[in-house]
Design an enzyme around this catalytic site. Structure first.
Site, short mmCIF file in Angstrom:
data_model
loop_
_atom_site.label_atom_id
_atom_site.label_comp_id
_atom_site.label_asym_id
_atom_site.label_seq_id
_atom_site.Cartn_x
_atom_site.Cartn_y
_atom_site.Cartn_z
N GLY A 196 0.82 -1.21 0.00
CA GLY A 196 0.00 0.00 0.00
C GLY A 196 0.85 1.25 0.00
O GLY A 196 2.04 1.20 0.28
N GLY A 246 -0.62 2.85 7.25
CA GLY A 246 -0.71 2.07 8.48
C GLY A 246 -0.16 0.66 8.38
O GLY A 246 -0.55 -0.20 9.16
N THR A 248 3.04 -0.40 8.96
CA THR A 248 3.84 -0.67 10.14
C THR A 248 2.95 -0.83 11.36
O THR A 248 3.13 -1.73 12.17
CB THR A 248 4.83 0.49 10.37
N HIS A 268 -16.78 10.04 -14.74
CA HIS A 268 -16.01 9.06 -15.50
C HIS A 268 -16.27 7.64 -14.98
O HIS A 268 -16.60 6.74 -15.74
CB HIS A 268 -14.51 9.43 -15.37
N GLU A 269 -16.17 7.49 -13.67
CA GLU A 269 -16.34 6.15 -13.11
C GLU A 269 -17.77 5.66 -13.25
O GLU A 269 -18.01 4.49 -13.55
CB GLU A 269 -15.92 6.13 -11.63
N ASP A 310 -7.48 3.45 -20.00
CA ASP A 310 -8.67 2.80 -20.55
C ASP A 310 -8.51 2.59 -22.05
O ASP A 310 -8.80 1.53 -22.58
CB ASP A 310 -9.91 3.68 -20.32
P1 ADP Z 1 3.21 2.94 6.66
O1 ADP Z 1 4.04 1.93 7.37
O2 ADP Z 1 2.07 2.33 5.88
O3 ADP Z 1 3.96 3.89 5.83
P2 ADP Z 1 2.69 3.76 9.32
O4 ADP Z 1 2.07 2.52 9.86
O5 ADP Z 1 4.10 3.98 9.62
O6 ADP Z 1 2.47 3.82 7.75
O7 ADP Z 1 1.80 5.00 9.74
C1 ADP Z 1 2.35 6.12 10.34
C2 ADP Z 1 1.43 6.63 11.39
O8 ADP Z 1 0.22 7.11 10.85
C3 ADP Z 1 1.03 5.58 12.38
O9 ADP Z 1 1.94 5.47 13.42
C4 ADP Z 1 -0.31 6.07 12.85
O10 ADP Z 1 -0.13 7.04 13.86
C5 ADP Z 1 -0.87 6.76 11.67
N1 ADP Z 1 -1.75 5.88 10.87
C6 ADP Z 1 -1.54 5.45 9.62
N2 ADP Z 1 -2.53 4.69 9.17
C7 ADP Z 1 -3.42 4.58 10.17
C8 ADP Z 1 -4.67 3.90 10.30
N3 ADP Z 1 -5.19 3.17 9.31
N4 ADP Z 1 -5.32 4.00 11.48
C9 ADP Z 1 -4.80 4.73 12.48
N5 ADP Z 1 -3.62 5.40 12.41
C10 ADP Z 1 -2.93 5.34 11.27
ZN ZN Z 2 -11.48 4.92 -16.63
MG MG Z 3 6.06 2.12 7.57
#
Ligand code: ADP
Ligand code: ZN
Ligand code: MG
Length: 628
Positions: free
Chosen positions: A209, A214, A216, A434-435, A511
């Site tokens: 993603g 989120g 990590t 569009h969608e 497309d």
């Molecule tokens: P990634 O690893 O996908 O780049 P992180 O997990 O490091 O993103 O996200 C960084 C911070 O953003 C997290 O520590 C959290 O505070 C916040 N965060 C990101 N996504 C979410 C989520 N889906 N729900 C709650 N907090 C989130």
């Molecule tokens: Zn399209």
């Molecule tokens: Mg990360």
């Protein structure tokens, strides 16, 4: 979570390293310099020395291991000249000297001999290690903890601690990913249940993603939910200055992990080591190290047997397309979990999590904030709440107000717009029509399958919105009308832009690409053209397994045939386009209605979508037949 990691003070280490180096150089200089600049004694051949002895010219001699120093007899009470020579193996030397009346002695052992030996043996290796350390400290991502710890893994270990534990409750807006990961938690909690039934526990789960969604956080939440240790290391930390260090680090990491099993190993930025080995990356040289590291990782993942120790490897990447296919094979990262940017409802939930941590005023409308922030990832939203709180604090207010949020959104958006992740209202409107255009044509035409979801939340790297069509059944054969239907569906987006706005944007290029490809395949691969007949004009797809079916070389054809193919492809695409436009004109009101609705909620799916799409009026048979 408690972070077990020794405090690092890289600055002090560097200074210590430099001092160490200087001290080493000083000692070295002391050892070497005297022999360079000491008093120079003329050196003569051994034979000349013997001659002088036999001629009785030598007064006395000092015989050493690798030098004989001797003094000639002086004249007129002047001391004689001192000369030196290199001895050769000569057992008769003492007798000869005695016979000629030379006073001789062996060289006395130098004072502090053991000390200089020590210096000679200890200092150079120390200097070497010092230099190594110096460079390791400079170029390595962090500072290794001791002379020999260059290869130790720098994994941070989070051990679960009740107070700071991350759980699924802390992650919002990524429900699909959570559902998949709940299963991983089950594996970690009660592996026996799965082993007893003969099921294999997955070893690797890849979280895919965009940044800040989120990944990590989810990995930590899995560890927190299962109550197991969590090893975390970033892919870029494996790639080191020293060839082989990365591989050693992987080995070490898994060694540690196995001791703590069950546990989770989290590898962030997997793409840093997992880039496809088959060229691609454009790297010249310096590739070996990464490759070795990758191989070691693959070996380790294959290595731990089911039941022996439950180590589940979670990895994160935002570039799954560059990963080496070997990483995605069964038994490695065979599960992929999409962690995408949240939709309106998801953003609202995330905002609720973070808004709880600040003091909110009474006028706060989180729903309105969520509505204004399409394209924001979780991290952006967390940042947004913090910005708003900072603004309130700067203005010496006790509580965060809606106005603070409005201003914070503007600030954050300004930053994100540079990364082109946020759509302006106008763009959003265009994407919506569009969608919906895709969806309406898809619903009316044969072959497209059921339209399951329309979304205008920017996803992934390229798509600004998307329409998801699910096949109603497994299909292996498609007839001509269905392919034509698909082409029309692909053109539906662009057609909607034409019908509504009278102009078209660049958003439809993908497309068009796919529609044209399909049309070309109809003519050259499937022999569906009446003009060109049932001939295959391409050379078959020999390379389908490697996924580069884009290469589709044509058979040798005459110029006329080539032109006929082009005309036919054009004809198919244009017909489909005409149909799409016609269909949208016929359903103009419905198009308007769904587009307005999606602008409000961003995602429409399920029953609600079906009810809307059931109202689509198909073209009458007569008009639909024009094309085919
Ligand atoms: P990634 O690893 O996908 O780049 P992180 O997990 O490091 O993103 O996200 C960084 C911070 O953003 C997290 O520590 C959290 O505070 C916040 N965060 C990101 N996504 C979410 C989520 N889906 N729900 C709650 N907090 C989130
Ligand atoms: Zn399209
Ligand atoms: Mg990360």
């Amino acid at each position: 979570m408690a972070i077990k990691d020794k405090p690092k003070t890289p600055r002090n280490r560097q200074i210590a390293n430099i001092l160490f180096l200087l001290a080493g150089l000083f000692f070295l200089a002391n050892l070497l310099l005297p022999s360079f600049f000491g008093p120079q004694i003329p050196r003569v051949p051994y034979s000349m020395f013997i001659d002088q002895v036999q001629d009785g010219k030598v007064n006395r001699a000092q015989v050493g291991q690798d030098e004989i120093r001797y003094q000639l007899k002086g004249e007129d009470s002047q001391p004689g000249q001192v000369l030196s020579t290199t001895p050769i193996f000569d057992l008769e030397l003492p007798q000869r000297l005695e016979k000629n009346g030379v006073e001789f002695a062996a060289v006395p052992p130098p004072k502090g001999n053991w000390f200089s030996t020590l210096l000679g043996w200890i200092i150079p290796p120390l200097i070497f290690v010092g230099i190594l350390q110096f460079f390791a400290g400079r170029f390595g991502a962090g500072a290794p903890q001791g002379a020999l710890s260059i290869t130790k893994s720098k994994a941070k270990v989070y051990v679960e601690g009740e107070s700071t534990k991350v759980t699924f409750a802390d992650v919002a807006g990524v429900e699909e990913a959570k559902t998949e990961l709940v299963e991983v938690v089950d594996f970690l909690k009660s592996p026996q249940r799965f082993i007893n039934i003969g099921a294999k526990i997955p070893k690797g789960v890849l979280l895919v993603g965009p940044p800040g969604t989120g990944k990590t956080l989810l990995a930590k939440a899995v560890a927190g939910e299962a109550g197991v240790a969590f090893f975390s290391i970033s892919g870029s930390e494996f790639v080191e200055l020293f060839v082989g260090a990365g591989a050693a680090r992987v080995r070490d990491l898994f060694e540690q992990a196995k001791q703590k099993a069950p546990c989770i190993v989290f590898i962030d930025e997997l793409d840093a080591i997992g880039k496809s080995r088959a060229g691609g990356g454009g790297f010249v040289g310096g590739n070996d190290e990464r490759e070795q590291t990758l191989n070691q990782l693959l070996t380790e993942m294959d290595g731990f047997a089911v039941g022996e120790a439950t180590v589940i490897v979670l990895a994160a990447t935002n570039r799954p397309e560059v990963l080496d296919p070997a990483l995605l094979r069964p038994g490695r990262f065979d599960r992929q979990v999409l962690v995408d940017r949240p939709d309106l409802a998801g953003r609202l939930k995330i905002l609720e999590i973070y808004a709880n941590k600040v003091k909110l005023g009474g006028d706060i409308d989180l729903k309105a904030i969520a509505t204004r922030t399409p394209g924001f990832a979780g991290a952006d939203l967390a940042n947004l709440v913090n910005e708003a709180a900072l603004l309130a604090a700067r203005n010496r207010r006790e509580q965060v107000s809606q106005a603070d949020f409005a201003e914070a959104i503007e600030r954050v958006v300004a930053g994100l717009e540079k990364k082109s992740r946020v759509l302006s209202d106008k763009e959003k409107t265009i994407v919506a029509y569009h969608e919906v255009g895709h969806a309406l044509v898809g619903a009316a035409m044969p072959g497209g399958g059921k339209v399951a979801k329309i979304s205008i939340v920017p996803r992934g790297m390229a798509a600004l919105g998307y329409t998801l069509q699910l096949p109603t059944e497994d299909r292996f054969l498609m007839d001509e009308a269905e392919i034509r239907g698909q082409i029309a569906t692909l053109l539906g987006g662009r057609s909607a832009e034409e019908v509504v706005f009278g102009s078209i944007t660049t958003g439809a290029s993908n497309d068009l690409q796919r529609a044209t490809d399909l049309a070309e395949q109809m003519v050259t691969t499937y022999g569906m053209s009446k003009v060109l007949g049932p001939l295959a004009y391409d050379k078959g797809q020999s390379n389908q397994f490697l996924g580069n079916s884009a290469m589709n070389p044509r058979r040798m054809v005459s110029d006329e045939t080539a032109k006929a193919i082009d005309d036919e492809v054009k004809e198919i695409v244009e017909t489909a386009h005409r149909q799409a436009v016609e269909l949208l004109n016929k359903n103009r009101d419905l198009l308007e209605k769904i587009a307005q609705q999606i602008l409000e909620v961003e995602v429409i799916e399920g029953e609600q979508l079906q009810n809307l799409l059931n109202q689509v009026q198909s073209l009458d048979k007569a008009t639909a037949a024009i094309g085919s």
